[in-house]
Design a protein around this motif. Structure first.
Motif, short mmCIF file in Angstrom:
data_model
loop_
_atom_site.label_atom_id
_atom_site.label_comp_id
_atom_site.label_asym_id
_atom_site.label_seq_id
_atom_site.Cartn_x
_atom_site.Cartn_y
_atom_site.Cartn_z
N ARG A 1 42.78 30.78 42.02
CA ARG A 1 42.94 29.48 42.68
C ARG A 1 42.30 29.49 44.07
NH1 ARG A 1 48.83 26.79 42.99
NH2 ARG A 1 48.36 26.67 40.76
N ASP B 1 38.43 29.49 43.84
CA ASP B 1 37.92 28.16 43.48
C ASP B 1 38.01 27.20 44.65
OD1 ASP B 1 37.43 29.15 40.99
OD2 ASP B 1 38.99 28.00 39.96
N MET C 1 34.03 27.25 45.19
CA MET C 1 33.50 26.38 44.14
C MET C 1 33.45 24.95 44.69
SD MET C 1 32.79 28.33 41.46
CE MET C 1 32.99 27.51 39.88
N TYR D 1 32.12 30.17 35.45
CA TYR D 1 31.51 30.97 36.51
C TYR D 1 30.08 31.36 36.14
CZ TYR D 1 36.26 31.04 38.24
OH TYR D 1 37.50 30.65 38.69
#
Length: 402
Positions: free
Chosen positions: A57, A60, A64, A105
């Motif tokens: 988490r 990301d 991301m 990914y």
């Protein structure tokens, strides 16, 4: 994001210039070093739990989404950012796939690789100081003569690209979706490695090989490159072999592995130690750790990526070698305890704490040397509030016992 990239570039530039020139620095006492360390790495008031600090988490959320889009907006190596910062994102995305098995990914890394291949000098119409235009990533820093091509950059940029291809072959559906782009990526990364073929030399020992410096910093000209630069190329060559079956790349990688292993000094404490510039000939004499002018901990982490990679495939480096490297951590740069890491692998304090670099790389041998986990994790939890993407992924991959 931009601050992280800038700090990576500034640190790497300072490291390269000072170490390539053989900077003469004076050691400080342990107490003085600890004070400098705590000034550079601000202690965390309430250290988090590892599960909170290093989680999918959190990766990301940090790296991301919008952060990834911002990173993709301007990919180039003019100041070394592609090599010293963006390539770590490629590494991290491969590791996040390994941790989670989630192909999102790999999808993200495909976008990063496309941007990387679009940023080669030939695609951008840029020339090196020699007048050549190459299918690789030149850099305007480091060489006084002008824009130059560095083997270390090519190695650390292409290694995660080849690793991506190796991983893609384990996912049939993803591999099928790549189609001909698999070959496009392979060709682009291979062409970049080929720009350094004129630097290759066999020897000096039996079945050894190395790269020499050509047309980059004058201090490297016509001499074997430092260990971390050789390791970067060896790492890329070995992963190229795994991705493509290129036997020339396999044999050169193994020759580089022998060259490096033969030049590591066995300390009297059972550890391996080595300098930034590896010795010209194999090392046979055991020495106290303080008798070796140890490589800075940051570059040494890159030097060891290649042996770790070979050892994982049962080549050149064995369990005994990894155990000696584990002692490099515990007896050398982590000797002060409490997460305080020293800037030279020998544990001597001539260099400032900024030379600690990315210690998460060393966790790759934690399964063989579990004792290295505690000091490295203590560094992150107590002193590094926000790890970079590579560090975060490495912590998830290696920090917890199996």
């Amino acid at each position: 994001m931009r601050l992280w990239i800038l700090s990576c570039i500034v640190m790497c530039l300072a490291l390269a210039l000072s170490l390539a020139a053989g900077a003469d620095t004076k050691a400080v006492t342990d107490e003085e070093y600890i004070a400098l360390f705590r000034k550079h790495f601000k202690p965390v008031e309430v250290p988090p739990l590892l599960d909170t600090y290093a989680s999918v988490r959190r990766y990301d959320a940090l790296y991301m989404g919008k952060n990834l889009e911002a990173a993709l907006a301007d990919v180039n190596n003019d100041q070394g950012a592609l090599a010293w910062a963006f390539s770590r994102r490629l590494e991290s995305l491969n590791d996040m796939y390994r941790v989670t098995g989630d192909t999102k990914y790999l999808e993200a890394n495909l976008r990063c690789i496309r941007a990387t291949l679009a940023a080669t000098d030939d695609k951008r119409g840029l020339r090196l100081w020699t007048g050549a235009t190459v299918p690789a990533w030149g850099c305007d820093k480091y060489a006084k003569r002008g824009r130059a091509l560095f083997a270390v950059h090519t190695g650390i940029i292409t290694a995660p690209m080849f690793d991506f291809l190796v991983l893609a072959k384990t996912e049939p559906a993803f591999l099928q979706s790549l189609g001909k782009e698999f070959d496009t990526i392979l060709e682009g990364a291979t062409d970049a490695l080929a720009t350094h073929h004129t630097q290759w030399r066999y020897g000096p020992g039996k079945r050894e090989g190395h790269y020499i410096g050509l047309d980059q910093e004058e201090v490297c000209e016509n001499r074997p490159l430092p260990g971390n630069r050789l390791a970067a190329m060896g790492w890329a060559l070995w992963l190229s072999w795994k991705a493509s079956g290129d036997k020339v790349h396999r044999d050169r990688a193994l020759a580089l592995g022998r060259y490096i292993k033969n030049r590591l000094t066995r300390g009297k404490d059972g550890a391996y130690y080595w300098p930034y510039w590896l010795p010209g000939e194999p090392v046979k004499k055991r020495l106290p750790r303080t008798a070796v002018e140890g490589e800075d901990t940051s570059h040494a982490g890159l030097t060891m990526v290649f042996p770790f990679t070979l050892a994982a495939d049962g080549k050149i480096f064995d369990k005994g070698d990894l155990e000696r490297i584990g002692k490099t951590v515990t007896n050398g740069f982590a000797r002060l305890g409490d997460g305080i890491l020293v800037s030279r692998i020998t544990g001597t304090t001539e260099l400032p704490p900024s030379y600690v670099g990315n210690p998460a790389r060393w966790l790759a041998i934690a399964e063989v040397c579990p004792e290295i986990r505690e000091p490295i994790l203590a560094f992150y939890l107590n002193y590094r509030s926000t790890p970079n993407p590579s560090e975060l992924a490495l912590l998830m991959r290696y920090a917890k016992p199996e």
